[in-house]
Design an enzyme around this catalytic site. Structure first.
Site, PDB file in Angstrom:
ATOM      1  N   HIS A   1       0.063 -15.360   7.513  1.00  0.00           N
ATOM      2  CA  HIS A   1       1.101 -14.957   9.049  1.00  0.00           C
ATOM      3  C   HIS A   1       0.722 -14.778  10.558  1.00  0.00           C
ATOM      4  O   HIS A   1      -0.871 -14.704  10.393  1.00  0.00           O
ATOM      5  CB  HIS A   1       1.904 -13.672   8.817  1.00  0.00           C
ATOM      6  CG  HIS A   1       2.747 -13.482   7.375  1.00  0.00           C
ATOM      7  ND1 HIS A   1       3.376 -15.220   7.277  1.00  0.00           N
ATOM      8  CD2 HIS A   1       2.918 -12.705   5.713  1.00  0.00           C
ATOM      9  CE1 HIS A   1       4.350 -14.632   5.506  1.00  0.00           C
ATOM     10  NE2 HIS A   1       3.410 -13.563   4.940  1.00  0.00           N
TER      11      HIS A   1
ATOM     12  N   ASP B   1      -1.393 -13.870   1.595  1.00  0.00           N
ATOM     13  CA  ASP B   1      -0.234 -12.799   2.560  1.00  0.00           C
ATOM     14  C   ASP B   1      -1.023 -11.907   3.369  1.00  0.00           C
ATOM     15  O   ASP B   1      -1.187 -11.024   3.907  1.00  0.00           O
ATOM     16  CB  ASP B   1       0.304 -11.882   1.114  1.00  0.00           C
ATOM     17  CG  ASP B   1       2.276 -11.444   1.833  1.00  0.00           C
ATOM     18  OD1 ASP B   1       2.029 -12.137   3.166  1.00  0.00           O
ATOM     19  OD2 ASP B   1       2.180 -11.069   1.506  1.00  0.00           O
TER      20      ASP B   1
ATOM     21  N   GLU C   1       0.445 -17.927   2.221  1.00  0.00           N
ATOM     22  CA  GLU C   1       2.030 -17.346   2.950  1.00  0.00           C
ATOM     23  C   GLU C   1       0.688 -16.713   3.878  1.00  0.00           C
ATOM     24  O   GLU C   1       0.123 -15.754   2.968  1.00  0.00           O
ATOM     25  CB  GLU C   1       2.543 -16.107   1.990  1.00  0.00           C
ATOM     26  CG  GLU C   1       2.775 -15.448   2.449  1.00  0.00           C
ATOM     27  CD  GLU C   1       3.734 -14.404   1.236  1.00  0.00           C
ATOM     28  OE1 GLU C   1       4.834 -15.083  -0.280  1.00  0.00           O
ATOM     29  OE2 GLU C   1       3.804 -13.415   1.965  1.00  0.00           O
TER      30      GLU C   1
ATOM     31  N   PHE D   1       5.504  -1.171   9.404  1.00  0.00           N
ATOM     32  CA  PHE D   1       4.908  -1.135   8.143  1.00  0.00           C
ATOM     33  C   PHE D   1       3.285  -0.984   7.384  1.00  0.00           C
ATOM     34  O   PHE D   1       2.791  -1.216   6.171  1.00  0.00           O
ATOM     35  CB  PHE D   1       5.061  -3.165   7.087  1.00  0.00           C
ATOM     36  CG  PHE D   1       6.571  -3.555   7.648  1.00  0.00           C
ATOM     37  CD1 PHE D   1       7.867  -2.657   7.678  1.00  0.00           C
ATOM     38  CD2 PHE D   1       6.573  -4.379   7.507  1.00  0.00           C
ATOM     39  CE1 PHE D   1       9.313  -3.311   7.540  1.00  0.00           C
ATOM     40  CE2 PHE D   1       7.633  -4.818   7.710  1.00  0.00           C
ATOM     41  CZ  PHE D   1       9.156  -4.549   7.523  1.00  0.00           C
TER      42      PHE D   1
ATOM     43  N   HIS E   1      10.991 -15.881   2.111  1.00  0.00           N
ATOM     44  CA  HIS E   1      10.076 -14.950   2.299  1.00  0.00           C
ATOM     45  C   HIS E   1      10.891 -13.917   2.907  1.00  0.00           C
ATOM     46  O   HIS E   1      11.808 -13.766   2.882  1.00  0.00           O
ATOM     47  CB  HIS E   1       9.081 -15.484   3.404  1.00  0.00           C
ATOM     48  CG  HIS E   1       8.208 -14.183   4.249  1.00  0.00           C
ATOM     49  ND1 HIS E   1       8.178 -12.977   4.521  1.00  0.00           N
ATOM     50  CD2 HIS E   1       6.976 -13.901   3.244  1.00  0.00           C
ATOM     51  CE1 HIS E   1       7.394 -12.332   4.704  1.00  0.00           C
ATOM     52  NE2 HIS E   1       6.520 -12.472   3.898  1.00  0.00           N
TER      53      HIS E   1
HETATM   54  C1  GRE Z   1       4.770 -10.238   4.322  1.00  0.00           C
HETATM   55  O1  GRE Z   1       4.422 -10.270   3.475  1.00  0.00           O
HETATM   56  O2  GRE Z   1       5.065 -10.052   5.338  1.00  0.00           O
HETATM   57  C2  GRE Z   1       4.422  -8.061   4.386  1.00  0.00           C
HETATM   58  C3  GRE Z   1       5.470  -7.433   5.466  1.00  0.00           C
HETATM   59  C4  GRE Z   1       4.688  -6.010   5.588  1.00  0.00           C
HETATM   60  C5  GRE Z   1       3.755  -5.173   3.890  1.00  0.00           C
HETATM   61  C6  GRE Z   1       3.292  -6.290   3.836  1.00  0.00           C
HETATM   62  C7  GRE Z   1       4.054  -7.689   3.352  1.00  0.00           C
HETATM   63  O3  GRE Z   1       5.671  -8.258   6.452  1.00  0.00           O
HETATM   64  O4  GRE Z   1       3.559  -8.533   2.646  1.00  0.00           O
HETATM   65 ZN    ZN Z   2       4.478 -12.897   3.677  1.00  0.00          ZN
END
Ligand code: GRE
Ligand code: ZN
Length: 325
Positions: free
Chosen positions: A10, A285, A8, A23, A164
């Site tokens: 990104h 993450d 996971e 965020f 997700h």
């Molecule tokens: C994510 O996993 O996509 C994510 C966000 C913003 C804050 C925390 C987070 O997009 O885990």
């Molecule tokens: Zn994520």
């Protein structure tokens, strides 16, 4: 532990980065932008430093899912997938891709998924929750009949579908009024994603397509904690439920979980008890979490060494058929 595999993690395009900025903490914007755009530099250096051999990458959230214009959503998904494919071919020994999909149009989503799996060599798909379609306030969840042909293609391609989180449309939810700090990742992400996963299970999707494999992050978005109560109360449901099996059976046959953003032994142990060690996979993450926090925790988590190897590496290799020794 060396040789960890994560899934996971990104990246962003310049045009999808803004769907994430709100965020991030004030002042973090530039650093986050850099980390999301870069797929080769710091990302790989941190993986090296903390023992991650291989990471499956996905587009940031909500990105494609928040583009109501269907034509634009399709174009954005294609572009994101092309960009990712270009980065992955530079380091096939370290990186793989998940497809972003324009779920606003299930047929186009199925076509793009086929292209990504068959032509670009991606190993699965990653969709950021519900999709807005036509206008900002119209949202689609994928349990509805319109999506059944799409799911048939997922099953036929034999690729996992990562559901997700994205933020629910909190301006439509009086529930969060005056308490914005509980929106997004601290609480609302799991609420939204758990409900979507329950909709899929409760709708009988996995009775119709029993080979489908769903992946959810954050140690199951709180479902494992409530699994006993969920089935206990569903048995007494006055409305009945379309699903033929218990939620526990779907969790144990059709769902896999990752440790993304949940770096704490007690929920891990509970989750192992509820779904079994073979359905849990380590993830970070990145870059919303640090590689260091995730790995320092995992390498010392209270696990037997066979459990650590399964969660940290082998379960993901098996599920995604990764070409790692
Ligand atoms: C994510 O996993 O996509 C994510 C966000 C913003 C804050 C925390 C987070 O997009 O885990
Ligand atoms: Zn994520």
């Amino acid at each position: 532990m060396k040789g960890k595999v994560t899934l996971e993690e990104h990246f962003a395009l310049p045009e999808t980065f803004t769907s994430t900025t709100r965020f991030s903490k004030k002042g973090m914007g530039e650093d986050l932008r850099h980390r999301l755009m870069d797929l080769q530099g710091d990302r790989l250096r941190e993986m090296d430093e903390f023992g991650i051999e291989f990471a499956i990458q996905s587009l940031n959230s909500p990105a494609v899912q928040a583009v109501p214009n269907v034509t634009e959503a399709i174009a954005l998904a294609q572009r994101a997938n092309d960009v990712l494919a270009n980065e992955v071919v530079k380091r096939p020994d370290r990186l793989a891709g998940f497809a972003a999909l324009p779920m606003q149009d299930p047929e186009a989503a199925a076509e793009e998924m086929k292209r990504c799996i068959k032509d670009l060599g991606f190993v699965g798909v990653n969709v950021n929750g519900f999709s807005q379609r036509e206008n900002q306030n119209s949202l689609v969840y994928y349990d509805v009949p319109e999506f059944r042909p799409f799911w048939a293609v997922v099953e036929e391609l034999e690729v996992p579908f990562y559901l997700h989180p994205r933020n629910p449309l909190t301006d439509q939810m009086p529930f969060f009024d005056g308490h914005p700090w509980f929106t997004n990742s601290p609480w609302a992400f799991a609420l939204e994603t758990a409900m979507h996963a329950l909709r899929l299970m409760g709708s009988g999707l996995f009775d119709e397509y029993p080979k489908l494999q769903l992946v959810i992050g954050h140690l199951g978005e709180r479902i494992p904690f409530d699994l006993w109560r969920l089935d206990h109360r569903l048995k007494k449901s006055p409305q009945g439920i379309p699903a033929k099996k218990t939620m526990r059976e779907y969790m144990r046959n059709n769902v896999h979980l990752t440790t993304s953003g949940q770096f704490y032994d007690p929920p891990l142990h509970l989750t192992m008890h509820e779904v079994g060690v073979e359905r849990i996979m380590f993830s970070v993450d990145y870059p919303f979490e640090t590689t260091e926090d995730a790995c320092v925790w995992f390498d010392d988590a209270v696990l037997t060494e066979p459990e650590r190897l399964a969660i940290g590496r082998d379960n993901a290799i098996k599920l995604f058929n990764l070409d790692l020794k």
